[in-house]
Design an enzyme around this catalytic site. Sequence first.
Site, PDB file in Angstrom:
ATOM      1  N   ARG A  66       0.829  -1.216   0.000  1.00 48.95           N
ATOM      2  CA  ARG A  66       0.000   0.000   0.000  1.00 48.95           C
ATOM      3  C   ARG A  66       0.857   1.258   0.000  1.00 48.95           C
ATOM      4  NH1 ARG A  66      -1.939   1.967   4.251  1.00 48.95           N
ATOM      5  NH2 ARG A  66      -2.320   0.009   5.329  1.00 48.95           N
ATOM      6  N   TYR A 119     -17.420  14.683 -16.569  1.00 46.54           N
ATOM      7  CA  TYR A 119     -17.822  13.269 -16.529  1.00 46.54           C
ATOM      8  C   TYR A 119     -18.933  13.130 -15.480  1.00 46.54           C
ATOM      9  CZ  TYR A 119     -17.424   8.248 -15.746  1.00 46.54           C
ATOM     10  OH  TYR A 119     -17.680   6.919 -15.602  1.00 46.54           O
ATOM     11  N   ASP A 184      -8.978  17.443 -16.288  1.00 43.67           N
ATOM     12  CA  ASP A 184      -9.229  16.046 -16.655  1.00 43.67           C
ATOM     13  C   ASP A 184      -9.016  15.975 -18.161  1.00 43.67           C
ATOM     14  OD1 ASP A 184     -10.309  13.626 -17.498  1.00 43.67           O
ATOM     15  OD2 ASP A 184     -11.815  13.578 -15.909  1.00 43.67           O
ATOM     16  N   LYS A 209      -9.501   4.393 -20.129  1.00 43.50           N
ATOM     17  CA  LYS A 209      -9.920   4.748 -21.486  1.00 43.50           C
ATOM     18  C   LYS A 209      -8.762   4.563 -22.482  1.00 43.50           C
ATOM     19  CE  LYS A 209     -13.514   5.677 -19.065  1.00 43.50           C
ATOM     20  NZ  LYS A 209     -13.911   6.989 -18.602  1.00 43.50           N
TER      21      LYS A 209
HETATM   22  C1  PLP Z   1     -14.353   7.509 -17.375  1.00 44.09           C
HETATM   23  C2  PLP Z   1     -13.982   8.873 -16.989  1.00 44.09           C
HETATM   24  C3  PLP Z   1     -13.691   9.195 -15.645  1.00 44.09           C
HETATM   25  C4  PLP Z   1     -13.781   8.181 -14.539  1.00 44.09           C
HETATM   26  O1  PLP Z   1     -12.837   7.175 -14.691  1.00 44.09           O
HETATM   27  P1  PLP Z   1     -13.059   5.661 -14.125  1.00 44.09           P
HETATM   28  O2  PLP Z   1     -11.786   5.010 -14.527  1.00 44.09           O
HETATM   29  O3  PLP Z   1     -14.282   5.126 -14.793  1.00 44.09           O
HETATM   30  O4  PLP Z   1     -13.241   5.769 -12.659  1.00 44.09           O
HETATM   31  C5  PLP Z   1     -13.315  10.488 -15.357  1.00 44.09           C
HETATM   32  N1  PLP Z   1     -13.252  11.436 -16.328  1.00 44.09           N
HETATM   33  C6  PLP Z   1     -13.540  11.163 -17.612  1.00 44.09           C
HETATM   34  C7  PLP Z   1     -13.451  12.249 -18.629  1.00 44.09           C
HETATM   35  C8  PLP Z   1     -13.927   9.883 -17.990  1.00 44.09           C
HETATM   36  O5  PLP Z   1     -14.224   9.630 -19.272  1.00 44.09           O
END
Ligand code: PLP
Length: 405
Positions: A66, A119, A184, A209
């Site tokens: 951890r 998101y 983001d 993604k």
């Molecule tokens: C999918 C996504 C998230 C969240 O990510 P997870 O891996 O599903 O927790 C945050 N921001 C954007 C732009 C996303 O497409």
Amino acid sequence: MIHRKKLGTDSLAIHAGRGDLHRIPAHAPPIDLSSTYPLADLEWATADFDAWVAGKAHAANPIYARLHNPTVARYEDALAVMEGAEAAVAYGSGMAAVTACLLDARTRGRNVVAIRPLYGTTDHLLESGMLGIEVRWAEADRVGEAIDADTALVFLETPGNPTLKMIDIAAIVRRSCPVPVLVDSTFATPILQNPLALGAAYALHSATKFLSGHGDVIGGIVACSEARAKGLRQVRIMTGALLHPLAAFLLHRALPTLPVRVRGAQENAKILAERLAAHAAVARVLYPGLPGGDPESLLGRQMRGPGAILSFVMKGGYDAAAAVMRGVKLITAAVSLGSTDTLIQHPAGLTHRVVEPSARERTGIGEGLLRVSVGLEDAEDLWDDLESALAAAERIVAAPAVAGI
Ligand SMILES: *Cc1c(COP(=O)(O)O)cnc(C)c1O
């Protein structure tokens, strides 16, 4: 560490985070699954423990998984290089990364100024107030007015999910100074955009993604300065929101092909966007690469290409959108994005369902909106599939009784 000035992006994607492998020696990064580590000497171990708890990046012994994991650290080094950052900190999901940034911000102030669209779950988390940090929603040009002495962070997404709205990062940084700005950058990936070079303090990715790219990993990562990374590592140690070393291995394995995957999918997206824009059943296509899709001329200046995600609005509203999702055969009706295969989903009914309906309405997430994550199939096969799904949708909307459903 390999430095960006010396090598191009494609070379970095292949070699970053692998600098120690020749010493092991290994060609592929080894996967370290240890949960605990043998300690040679208590005094040394205590010094290492103190280093990890202080959020440091290096110590001789990981002590406990951890606190530190070498496989994860190698991927973090690689992503930091890709973002031109001093450091990166990885988490078990994109939302765990968002949560860590907000918890860390909460130690510096009581509110976060955020710009929609975000998101869906990020919006939901901020709106819930669950983490003890208050959200103040602001328009991009009014960010300065929303900031006060208790603002710990400015949070934005560009291009925004799911409307592809682009926000001028450098302008937000100017308006927010000295409050740190988090971008983001999931939709752009480090291949198309580097928020830190524009003055942002944090570049966050849902590694689930494009960074994973094959639909088989959940992860998140934040690139930032070493000083900021210390706070993020401390949150990770205390909350346990770890990226698993197997996931880190897969993410590192996917990095060399990230540039070609992003560019290939982007070429397909350009083709589909143009054809969708000319289709009679489609009211509007949201894509930075189309005329009118980049009103602030951010392509070239902020983002190196329009990307591989597009959204479009069906003239026939919800029924037509649902029919397209039902009608596709090669394309998969599924949430998520950035995979080698093409995915289509309905934001108002799925990913952005948790956003307050009035905010959904204001940001353009309507019932006729569909989001496509364009993959690497042959463009003509994708268009054939979309076109026949659109034709089916037109028939259903024109004559619902005849369709028999
Ligand atoms: C999918 C996504 C998230 C969240 O990510 P997870 O891996 O599903 O927790 C945050 N921001 C954007 C732009 C996303 O497409």
